[in-house]
Design a protein around this motif. Structure first.
Motif, short mmCIF file in Angstrom:
data_model
loop_
_atom_site.label_atom_id
_atom_site.label_comp_id
_atom_site.label_asym_id
_atom_site.label_seq_id
_atom_site.Cartn_x
_atom_site.Cartn_y
_atom_site.Cartn_z
N UNK A 252 2.71 75.50 44.62
CA UNK A 252 3.35 74.75 43.53
C UNK A 252 2.47 74.79 42.28
N UNK A 253 1.16 74.61 42.47
CA UNK A 253 0.24 74.58 41.33
C UNK A 253 0.16 75.94 40.63
N UNK A 254 0.38 77.01 41.39
CA UNK A 254 0.26 78.34 40.77
C UNK A 254 1.62 78.88 40.32
N UNK A 255 2.68 78.12 40.56
CA UNK A 255 4.01 78.56 40.11
C UNK A 255 4.71 79.49 41.08
N UNK A 256 4.21 79.57 42.33
CA UNK A 256 4.88 80.40 43.33
C UNK A 256 5.95 79.57 44.04
N UNK A 261 10.76 69.86 45.76
CA UNK A 261 11.81 69.61 44.77
C UNK A 261 11.28 69.95 43.38
N UNK A 262 12.00 70.79 42.67
CA UNK A 262 11.66 70.99 41.26
C UNK A 262 12.52 70.05 40.42
N UNK A 263 11.88 69.42 39.46
CA UNK A 263 12.59 68.43 38.63
C UNK A 263 12.92 69.02 37.26
#
Ligand code: IPE
Length: 266
Positions: A252-256, A261-263
């Motif tokens: 999640x921190x690296x954008x993979x 849940x994405x907000x």
């Protein structure tokens, strides 16, 4: 920016009990992020270091004249409770700082009661000045702060993240690491199956979040979701992930892509 949920880093129902294993794991994720060239700001919650006593003394309501609250062995008034909770938060923070330093990471702690005033995400405080540091990681946390009305109140880490994302330039991602659920669920966790995870959430999507009012003095997952939507409106990617899976937090921190849940703002 990463928020370590208080329920994740502590045993929430047992006064002042940190979960050292989880804290080490989370710090490990931050170290990996730093190693891959990211800069990281950490905001942590209170869990059993802040909520239980704050709840007992109704600190989220500010100073209440003539209230009758059952005294505790070590605390006889709301004002005493304010200073005890502040110290409890510093104790929890020192455990996290120690975990960073054991893994070779320097950090600076910015306790809100020293630089912030009032509650909600538009609290008073010079974010940019406060968060400018040459340390590897800047750390802040939900705290009892002074207020213009009612003398004091609780500034949640979920409010802090909004303001930091607004005022610190170039924040690319905000990740909430929480306990016990994979993100925002369509149904209460005890009834939900794995297909009940809402992968993309915006304020128009309804859900039955839990907010344990017996324990929590701040807002539970509903507050996170709405604060997250405010941040997403700034063009920052916002994700809620299960904090017990370090690989998910790192991804999640690296954008993979990862489970969570994405907000979105709308
Ligand atoms: C609460 O902060 C602070 C106090 C009760 C002193 P948060 O709202 O960020 O805490 P968690 O994550 O819910 O524990």
């Amino acid at each position: 920016m990463i928020k370590f949920g208080g329920g994740l880093i502590t045993n929430k129902s047992k006064m002042c009990t940190p979960d050292l294993g989880i804290i080490d794991q989370l710090v490990g994720v931050v170290v990996k992020c730093l190693d891959s060239g990211m800069k990281v700001i950490v905001v942590h919650g209170a869990g059993s270091f802040g909520h239980l006593r704050s709840k007992h003394w109704r600190l989220q309501e500010g100073l209440i004249e003539d209230i009758e609250i059952t005294p505790q062995d070590d605390c006889k008034s709301q004002k005493m409770a304010v200073s005890i909770v502040r110290n409890e938060m510093l104790t929890l923070n020192s455990i996290i700082v120690e975990a960073f330093s054991k893994q070779g990471v320097s950090s600076i702690t910015l306790p809100p009661h020293k630089w912030a005033k009032n509650t909600g995400s538009n609290f008073h405080g010079e974010i940019l000045e406060t968060f400018t540091t040459d340390k590897d990681v800047a750390i802040t946390f939900g705290d009892v702060v002074d207020c213009d009305e009612g003398e004091f109140g609780i500034l949640s880490g979920d409010d802090l993240v909004v303001r930091i994302c607004q005022d610190v330039p170039n924040v690319s991602r905000l990740v909430f690491a929480i306990k016990g659920v994979d993100g925002i669920l369509r149904r209460p966790p005890e009834l939900a199956t794995s297909s009940d995870l809402i992968e993309n959430w915006s304020p128009s999507v309804e859900f039955k979040g839990v907010h344990n009012k017996e324990i929590d003095v701040t807002g539970g997952i509903g507050l996170k979701a709405h604060r997250g939507a405010e941040v997403a409106a700034l063009g920052i990617q916002v994700l809620i992930v299960n904090g017990e899976y370090p690989d998910r937090i790192y991804r999640a921190c690296t954008g993979l892509p990862t489970r969570g849940t994405q907000i979105f703002s709308e």
